[in-house]
Write an enzyme that holds these catalytic residues in place. Structure first.
Site, mmCIF file in Angstrom:
data_model
loop_
_atom_site.group_PDB
_atom_site.id
_atom_site.type_symbol
_atom_site.label_atom_id
_atom_site.label_comp_id
_atom_site.label_asym_id
_atom_site.label_seq_id
_atom_site.Cartn_x
_atom_site.Cartn_y
_atom_site.Cartn_z
ATOM 1 N N CYS A 1 0.834 -1.194 0.000
ATOM 2 C CA CYS A 1 0.000 0.000 0.000
ATOM 3 C C CYS A 1 0.870 1.245 0.000
ATOM 4 C CB CYS A 1 -0.943 0.020 1.205
ATOM 5 S SG CYS A 1 -0.063 0.058 2.786
ATOM 6 N N ASP B 1 10.042 26.812 -32.951
ATOM 7 C CA ASP B 1 11.134 27.197 -33.840
ATOM 8 C C ASP B 1 10.625 26.926 -35.263
ATOM 9 O OD1 ASP B 1 13.841 27.640 -34.839
ATOM 10 O OD2 ASP B 1 13.846 25.476 -35.164
#
Length: 790
Positions: A85, A484
């Site tokens: 857990c 770009d």
């Protein structure tokens, strides 16, 4: 009496170059609380400290960084066994962080893997020992992939669960029959015989893990299950020995069987989230056919060396990254790049290890092997992303740290409250058992990592590599995408469309331009070289690149400058005679470069115009981003005319032209200053600063390694539509994380009070707990159905 532990620490330090550096580091470390003495050695670049045991390596590293230096770090991967857990993961993290020299540790419950960052080389034995003291097992990673911790739980547990079901059904059937008036209750001794193997054999793992948790003075899910079922089993034995009519053996047996079944289903589902890794690993062929001295022989892939000539027959997988030196074929790279169509390959083209050779026999020279190959880097990137912990997980960690102790207190309060209320201590005990059983933090622990594993895995299969969980979390909230231009929106293969000489000697202009740029790998230089193919090209000397402007060189005793208008301004050269022609080419979307002589006299030689075709997918990519309410920006070093023309064709919202490489990062900073989350997309070395400056950097896979290293996301093929897909899968993954966390919190917030108020019996609580964990993993697995648009 002072019992503070004093310990010695040796810390490597980078960046020291003189005695004053030593003094600065010593003063910074001496100022830390708990430090008794400091000695810094410039020769071996390290510091030795005597300090209280509470001082951590992370505190030391922060102090060194504040002084202007750095503590070099290394990452070590461990496979962790025994976690059940979220509180288990938190306990392992705490144990690892307490080891001397550890800067940070991150434990992923879903992958059962720990990534430990240490100052200098890690003491693996000390890390393993620390995990063992916390009650778990640790195994060093194998080749970057965490080794499996113990046997495969899916195969190992299946037969035990089958036996548990067979033993539990006879206890449950009479209970169900009672609802229809049938009295089939088994004698007490038979119930005891059926329930005991389930309790102490099938459920032995809960007792072992609970005992280790108690030794470590902590709690976990196993402790809750062990306490709850032991209480129900013990109560049943007591009632049977005292001749009572009602027993609760079925409650204990059903809880153990359902929890084991739930964990088994959960393990099966988790294996599906790692299918992407296993599919990529399966692409590695075991052997390669090497040609040497005219003879061919098969060798293990591990025995390949850089420069070996490898023969790849039709239908075979490419065993390494390389360059084709003989033959032509088509290559299926779909599992690596997501490109569905085979790619044409001929002499000089690169091949990627793991791709499938098509119809032709080719010979390739090996250029990258093993960990440096493209396939290995892809696997490593996916592993790292799946092992990393998302920032949203911090909330879960904080809750899990106090969850189990709080549940035990609530269960105890429920028992005392019900006992005082009606005096029925057996009923009170069952309500307490229901609280312990339903309050499983498994769903909380699995909510985030399973979604990340599924999301990054399916993205990798579509050619989108997400570097880590933080990149995934940032990507979903992107509001502005900055592109770009060259190589990202355009094909990145410009061609020379025109060259005009100031004196009319166009051939000399072309020959001089080719001479100045000879040997350069810049796309414009290659375009000039292609156009000048067959011409006599003079040798150039004193060649120097001027970043963001162009290049200078000496040819036949004269100095020349070739680049943009800003470069000519530096040398005082006017372009008046060709300005009108240049403007026409710029308005047509072409890039203009100028060649000028700078010595012995400054004069304009001529103009070169270059055209770079837009990628056919670019317009569609911009439209998809706009549909997702994302603003688009283009950054380019090109002139305003060319940039505006291309932006108009694509429908880009904002243009920044004639921007130097460092200026791109400044533009990104300005966009971020407005409070917007910005992604930068690029493919070149000059894009690296902007990629780093953005909230999230995205590199085109056809670009440079520098860009890919800087970016948080890499698109494995040069298709800009993958950007919209990357944002889409990020949003879908983050939505799954939110859904999982919501239901995990709601489940516990509703289930625990219901159990405490006596509205859930232990069997229903056990079934609900198992369902919560399986549902969280199953919800995450729905991401595997995502296909993407590109």
């Amino acid at each position: 009496m002072n019992t503070t532990t004093i310990r010695e620490m040796n810390v490597p330090i980078e960046g020291m170059s003189c005695a004053s550096c030593v003094g600065r580091v010593e003063r910074a470390l001496a100022a830390l609380p708990g430090v008794h003495s400091v000695s810094v050695n410039l020769a071996n670049e390290s510091a030795r400290l005597s300090a209280d045991g509470g001082l951590s390596a992370a505190q030391v590293a922060d102090a060194v960084k504040a002084a202007g230096y750095a503590v070099p770090s290394m990452e070590t991967s461990l496979a962790i066994g025994g976690m059940t857990c979220a509180s288990c993961a938190g306990r392992v993290e705490k144990a690892l962080r307490a080891v001397p020299g550890v800067l940070d540790a991150s434990v992923n419950l879903a992958t059962e893997r720990a990534v430990v960052r240490t100052a200098g080389a890690a003491d693996t034995a000390a890390l393993v020992e620390a995990v063992a003291r916390a009650g778990y097992t640790a195994t060093p990673a194998a080749g970057g992939q965490a080794a499996a911790a113990g046997p495969d739980p899916v195969a190992r547990d299946a037969w035990q669960i089958g036996i548990a079901i067979a033993l539990t059904l006879p206890l449950v059937v009479p209970m169900a029959a009672e609802l229809f008036g049938a009295h089939l209750m088994l004698p007490g001794w038979v119930q005891l015989m059926l329930a005991t193997p389930v309790q102490f054999w099938i459920g032995a793992r809960f007792y072992r893990a609970a005992w280790k948790a108690l030794l470590a003075r902590t709690g976990n899910m196993d402790l809750l299950v062990a306490l709850g079922t032991s209480a129900a089993y013990g109560l049943s034995v007591f009632e049977w020995l005292n001749g009572a009519g009602h027993l609760y053996f079925e409650a204990a047996a059903v809880v153990i069987t359902l929890v084991r079944l739930g964990k088994w289903l959960e393990a099966r589902a988790k294996r599906q989230t790692t299918e992407a890794i296993r599919a990529l690993q399966a692409l590695r062929p075991a052997t390669a056919r090497v040609r040497k001295d005219g003879a061919e022989r098969d060798i293990a892939v591990e025995a390949l060396r850089i420069g070996d000539e490898v023969v790849i027959r039709p239908g075979e997988r490419v065993p390494m990254d390389g360059v084709i030196i003989e033959g032509a074929t088509h290559a299926d790279e779909s599992m690596l790049t997501g490109e569905s169509m085979p790619v044409t390959k001929g002499s000089g083209d690169t091949v990627i290890g793991g791709a499938v050779n098509g119809e032709g026999l080719v010979v390739a020279r090996a250029t990258a092997l093993g960990a440096e190959s493209t396939l290995a880097r892809i696997i490593r990137a996916v592993e790292d992303a799946q092992a990393a912990k998302a920032p949203v997980q911090r909330l879960v960690d904080k809750v899990s740290a106090v969850f189990v102790p709080a549940v035990v207190v609530i269960a105890l309060a429920a028992f005392i409250g019900w006992w005082l209320y009606n005096g029925d201590w057996s009923g009170a005990l069952l309500n307490a058992v229901a609280v312990l059983v339903i309050a499983c933090p498994c769903a909380l622990g699995l909510a985030t990592p399973t979604a990340i594993m599924a999301g990054t895995g399916v993205a990798a299969r579509r050619g989108i590599l997400i570097k880590d969980a933080e990149a995934l979390e940032l990507l979903h909230g992107v509001e502005i995408v900055a592109f770009d231009k060259t190589g990202t929106l355009t094909a990145g293969k410009p061609r020379l469309t025109a060259h005009l000489a100031a004196d009319g000697d166009h051939d000399t202009l072309l020959a001089l331009s080719a001479a100045v740029q000879r040997g350069s790998e810049h796309p414009l230089a290659r375009a000039v070289g292609d156009a000048a193919n067959g011409m006599a090209i003079a040798a150039a000397s004193d060649v120097q690149a001027v970043p963001g402007h162009g290049v200078t060189a000496t040819v036949a005793g004269a100095s020349y400058a070739l680049g943009n208008g800003r470069l000519l301004e530096r040398f005082g050269v006017a372009v008046d005679g060709l300005a009108e022609a240049a403007a026409r080419h710029e308005q047509a979307g072409e890039t203009v470069s100028w060649l000028a002589q700078t010595r012995p006299e400054a004069k304009l030689v001529g103009m070169l115009a270059f055209g770079d075709a837009l990628k056919p997918e670019s317009a569609e990519a911009v439209r998809a981003l706009k549909a997702a309410n994302i603003r688009t920006v283009m950054l380019t070093g090109d002139n305003h005319g060319s940039a505006s023309h291309i932006a108009g064709q694509l429908g880009i919202d904002e243009v920044h032209a004639q921007v130097l490489p460092e200026g791109k990062a400044d533009v990104i900073a300005q966009l971020r200053a407005k409070g917007r989350r910005v992604a930068m997309v690029g493919d070149g070395i000059n894009d690296a600063p902007a990629l780093a400056a953005a909230d999230i950097g995205i590199a085109m896979g056809g670009g440079t390694d520098v860009a890919m290293h800087t970016a948080g996301v890499t698109l494995m093929r040069g298709d800009p539509r993958l950007l919209a897909d990357a944002i889409d899968i990020s949003r879908r993954t983050y939505a799954k994380i939110r859904q999982n966390l919501f239901w995990a919190f709601v489940f516990n917030a509703v289930g625990v009070p219901l159990a405490a108020f006596g509205l859930l019996n232990p069997m229903i609580a056990g079934a609900a707990m198992a369902f919560s964990s399986v549902s969280v993993v199953s919800n995450a697995l729905l991401l595997r159905r995502w296909k993407g648009a590109a």
